[in-house]
Design a protein around this motif. Structure first.
Motif, PDB file in Angstrom:
ATOM      1  N   GLU A 115      -2.688   2.237   3.924  1.00  0.00           N
ATOM      2  CA  GLU A 115      -3.160   1.470   2.757  1.00  0.00           C
ATOM      3  C   GLU A 115      -2.081   0.518   2.251  1.00  0.00           C
ATOM      4  OE1 GLU A 115      -4.993   2.276  -1.744  1.00  0.00           O
ATOM      5  OE2 GLU A 115      -4.541   3.951  -0.389  1.00  0.00           O
ATOM      6  N   GLN A 116      -0.830   1.005   2.182  1.00  0.00           N
ATOM      7  CA  GLN A 116       0.276   0.142   1.748  1.00  0.00           C
ATOM      8  C   GLN A 116       0.551  -0.960   2.765  1.00  0.00           C
ATOM      9  OE1 GLN A 116       1.663   0.150  -1.175  1.00  0.00           O
ATOM     10  NE2 GLN A 116       0.595   1.984  -1.879  1.00  0.00           N
ATOM     11  N   TRP A 117       0.388  -0.647   4.049  1.00  0.00           N
ATOM     12  CA  TRP A 117       0.543  -1.670   5.091  1.00  0.00           C
ATOM     13  C   TRP A 117      -0.516  -2.754   4.944  1.00  0.00           C
ATOM     14  CZ3 TRP A 117      -2.564  -1.707   9.953  1.00  0.00           C
ATOM     15  CH2 TRP A 117      -2.160  -2.727  10.820  1.00  0.00           C
ATOM     16  N   GLU A 118      -1.735  -2.355   4.660  1.00  0.00           N
ATOM     17  CA  GLU A 118      -2.806  -3.335   4.453  1.00  0.00           C
ATOM     18  C   GLU A 118      -2.551  -4.180   3.203  1.00  0.00           C
ATOM     19  OE1 GLU A 118      -4.929  -4.105   6.527  1.00  0.00           O
ATOM     20  OE2 GLU A 118      -5.804  -2.413   7.604  1.00  0.00           O
ATOM     21  N   ASN A 119      -1.754  -3.645   2.275  1.00  0.00           N
ATOM     22  CA  ASN A 119      -1.396  -4.406   1.076  1.00  0.00           C
ATOM     23  C   ASN A 119      -0.272  -5.403   1.325  1.00  0.00           C
ATOM     24  OD1 ASN A 119      -3.312  -3.087  -0.481  1.00  0.00           O
ATOM     25  ND2 ASN A 119      -1.885  -1.514  -1.208  1.00  0.00           N
ATOM     26  N   GLY A 120       0.256  -5.425   2.553  1.00  0.00           N
ATOM     27  CA  GLY A 120       1.252  -6.440   2.899  1.00  0.00           C
ATOM     28  C   GLY A 120       2.652  -5.930   3.150  1.00  0.00           C
ATOM     29  N   PHE A 121       2.889  -4.620   3.003  1.00  0.00           N
ATOM     30  CA  PHE A 121       4.225  -4.081   3.260  1.00  0.00           C
ATOM     31  C   PHE A 121       4.420  -3.865   4.759  1.00  0.00           C
ATOM     32  CE2 PHE A 121       3.469  -2.926  -1.179  1.00  0.00           C
ATOM     33  CZ  PHE A 121       4.665  -3.332  -1.752  1.00  0.00           C
ATOM     34  N   GLU A 122       5.645  -4.134   5.224  1.00  0.00           N
ATOM     35  CA  GLU A 122       5.925  -4.078   6.662  1.00  0.00           C
ATOM     36  C   GLU A 122       6.722  -2.842   7.071  1.00  0.00           C
ATOM     37  OE1 GLU A 122       6.320  -8.922   7.018  1.00  0.00           O
ATOM     38  OE2 GLU A 122       7.706  -7.697   5.850  1.00  0.00           O
ATOM     39  N   ASP A 123       7.239  -2.115   6.097  1.00  0.00           N
ATOM     40  CA  ASP A 123       7.952  -0.858   6.352  1.00  0.00           C
ATOM     41  C   ASP A 123       7.575   0.106   5.237  1.00  0.00           C
ATOM     42  OD1 ASP A 123       9.661   1.257   6.713  1.00  0.00           O
ATOM     43  OD2 ASP A 123      11.468   0.060   6.954  1.00  0.00           O
ATOM     44  N   VAL A 124       6.692   1.035   5.558  1.00  0.00           N
ATOM     45  CA  VAL A 124       6.225   2.009   4.566  1.00  0.00           C
ATOM     46  C   VAL A 124       6.847   3.360   4.932  1.00  0.00           C
ATOM     47  CG1 VAL A 124       4.246   3.043   3.420  1.00  0.00           C
ATOM     48  CG2 VAL A 124       4.054   0.732   4.403  1.00  0.00           C
ATOM     49  N   TYR A 125       7.843   3.785   4.176  1.00  0.00           N
ATOM     50  CA  TYR A 125       8.586   4.988   4.512  1.00  0.00           C
ATOM     51  C   TYR A 125       8.094   6.187   3.698  1.00  0.00           C
ATOM     52  CZ  TYR A 125      11.156   3.486   0.332  1.00  0.00           C
ATOM     53  OH  TYR A 125      11.484   3.079  -0.936  1.00  0.00           O
ATOM     54  N   LEU A 158      18.345   4.615   2.632  1.00  0.00           N
ATOM     55  CA  LEU A 158      17.589   5.297   1.583  1.00  0.00           C
ATOM     56  C   LEU A 158      17.765   6.812   1.669  1.00  0.00           C
ATOM     57  CD1 LEU A 158      14.335   3.172   1.955  1.00  0.00           C
ATOM     58  CD2 LEU A 158      16.013   3.017   0.102  1.00  0.00           C
ATOM     59  N   PRO A 159      18.141   7.485   0.582  1.00  0.00           N
ATOM     60  CA  PRO A 159      18.266   8.949   0.590  1.00  0.00           C
ATOM     61  C   PRO A 159      16.893   9.602   0.588  1.00  0.00           C
ATOM     62  CG  PRO A 159      18.710   8.086  -1.603  1.00  0.00           C
ATOM     63  CD  PRO A 159      18.531   6.890  -0.715  1.00  0.00           C
ATOM     64  N   ASP A 160      16.820  10.827   1.110  1.00  0.00           N
ATOM     65  CA  ASP A 160      15.565  11.589   1.181  1.00  0.00           C
ATOM     66  C   ASP A 160      14.484  10.849   1.958  1.00  0.00           C
ATOM     67  OD1 ASP A 160      16.502  13.822  -0.323  1.00  0.00           O
ATOM     68  OD2 ASP A 160      16.233  12.663  -2.158  1.00  0.00           O
ATOM     69  N   VAL A 161      14.917  10.015   2.886  1.00  0.00           N
ATOM     70  CA  VAL A 161      13.996   9.261   3.739  1.00  0.00           C
ATOM     71  C   VAL A 161      14.450   9.432   5.178  1.00  0.00           C
ATOM     72  CG1 VAL A 161      13.132   6.971   4.365  1.00  0.00           C
ATOM     73  CG2 VAL A 161      13.441   7.563   1.953  1.00  0.00           C
ATOM     74  N   GLY A 162      13.529   9.810   6.049  1.00  0.00           N
ATOM     75  CA  GLY A 162      13.878  10.006   7.454  1.00  0.00           C
ATOM     76  C   GLY A 162      13.122   9.065   8.355  1.00  0.00           C
ATOM     77  N   ASP A 163      12.679   9.578   9.497  1.00  0.00           N
ATOM     78  CA  ASP A 163      11.973   8.753  10.470  1.00  0.00           C
ATOM     79  C   ASP A 163      10.479   8.656  10.190  1.00  0.00           C
ATOM     80  OD1 ASP A 163      14.156   8.066  12.254  1.00  0.00           O
ATOM     81  OD2 ASP A 163      14.211  10.175  12.802  1.00  0.00           O
ATOM     82  N   PHE A 164       9.954   9.467   9.278  1.00  0.00           N
ATOM     83  CA  PHE A 164       8.521   9.440   8.984  1.00  0.00           C
ATOM     84  C   PHE A 164       8.204   8.160   8.228  1.00  0.00           C
ATOM     85  CE2 PHE A 164       4.867  11.502   6.461  1.00  0.00           C
ATOM     86  CZ  PHE A 164       3.942  11.125   7.427  1.00  0.00           C
ATOM     87  N   ARG A 165       7.581   7.206   8.910  1.00  0.00           N
ATOM     88  CA  ARG A 165       7.294   5.913   8.308  1.00  0.00           C
ATOM     89  C   ARG A 165       6.315   5.126   9.159  1.00  0.00           C
ATOM     90  NH1 ARG A 165      12.149   2.940   6.983  1.00  0.00           N
ATOM     91  NH2 ARG A 165      13.157   4.947   6.742  1.00  0.00           N
TER      92      ARG A 165
END
Length: 328
Positions: A115-125, A158-165
């Motif tokens: 949904e966030q990708w469809e809103n125009g974001f290119e990296d949704v982590y 980014l802290p608390d952010v891994g490969d799930f994106r």
């Protein structure tokens, strides 16, 4: 219809793969309620990173009964970073979602990313609200590590952010074009830029098996991340050398003045030993830091491929030749 790729690295996850397939099927059939009626074409790329169990055989079985599940088998364990690159090289979707095979990354979060990708974001982590069954010591170590890393570089990780994106095709192509063998993918996500936003999730427990990240591997990964992503340790060694030299000069001036004014009987052996040991320790520390970077230069100068494929479900000879990947 837009196409979305799922990239899943696999290492000794034989016991998790059936549960993974069952969890993904509603999503791949566009029946997941989170999609809100949206339809996508799907592919799943599972990269076996030299597993010691029967994971690769299990992947072949999944591919035989569901052609949406493609597999890539590496010739040995090249590490998660290089296994991810093997998947980057083979994705064909308009966007790509990276997740773990143990289902600690919840499938229900993927529609929110889309949904966030469809809103125009290119990296949704995915932003972790909880870290599962991690020990307090490991959490403290992780928090301290990210603080040190972000203080040493101009591009924050980014802290608390891994490969799930989820990554847009543009971001996938940008990261795939970076062919360095000493990879730190979490840093590369931030380095390439693009419009980013986060989606909160809670880390689930593993559906089967045990974590492969021992304390030694975590320390090694932390050192690899710092030296691969920033040259700050070299600068620290320079500053440390300057401060030690300045302190030595001040101490030398103090000794000379004291000797001229008061004279100097034979004493000070402990001071000399402590000074020698301190300076020797600083020199060894600086040499060790320099050695880490020289080792990385040495490995890069060999220009070896980041990974070697032993077999895969859809052999793409042109892509393999393009990225210098050996096939049987």
């Amino acid at each position: 219809m837009k196409k979305i790729s799922l990239l899943i690295p696999v290492y000794n996850e034989e016991a998790s793969l059936d549960a993974l397939h069952a969890a993904l099927c509603p999503l791949l059939s566009n029946q997941h309620p989170g999609l809100k009626g949206q339809k996508y074409d799907w592919e799943v790329i599972l990269v076996d990173d030299g597993s010691q169990d029967s994971s690769l055989e299990k992947l072949k079985e999944l591919n035989a009964k569901d052609s949406r599940f493609r597999y890539v088998g590496l010739s040995r364990n090249f590490g998660k970073e290089n296994a991810l690159l093997a998947g980057f090289d083979r994705t064909t979707g308009d966007a790509m979602v990276i997740m773990d095979a143990d289902l600690q990354h919840p499938v229900d979060t993927i529609p929110e990313m889309i949904e966030q990708w469809e809103n125009g974001f290119e990296d949704v982590y995915g932003h972790r609200l909880t870290r599962g069954k991690e020990s307090t010591v490991r959490r403290l170590f992780t928090k301290t590590y990210y603080k040190l890393l972000n203080k040493s570089t101009r591009v924050d990780v980014l802290p608390d952010v891994g490969d799930f994106r989820l990554l847009d095709r543009k971001a996938v192509d940008a990261i795939r074009s970076l062919r360095e063998s000493q990879r730190y993918t979490k840093g590369l996500y931030c380095w390439v830029g693009f419009r980013k936003t986060g989606v909160d999730f809670r880390t689930a427990d593993r559906v089967a098996g045990e974590t492969h990240m021992s304390a030694a591997r975590l320390v090694n990964l932390a050192a690899e991340g710092i030296t691969s992503y920033t040259t700050a340790p070299l600068r620290i060694a320079t500053v440390l050398g300057f401060l030690v030299s300045l302190a030595s000069i001040c101490y030398m001036i103090y000794i000379i003045c004291k000797t001229i004014i008061y004279g100097e009987p034979i004493q000070g052996f402990p001071t000399i030993i402590c000074t020698i040991l301190f300076l020797g320790g600083c020199q060894l520390l600086a040499l060790g830091i320099i050695g880490e970077y020289i080792g990385k230069i040495y490995n890069e100068s060999k220009q070896r491929p980041p990974y070697i494929v032993s077999e895969e479900s859809d052999s793409d000879k042109k892509m393999s030749e393009k990225y210098n990947v050996s096939l049987p």
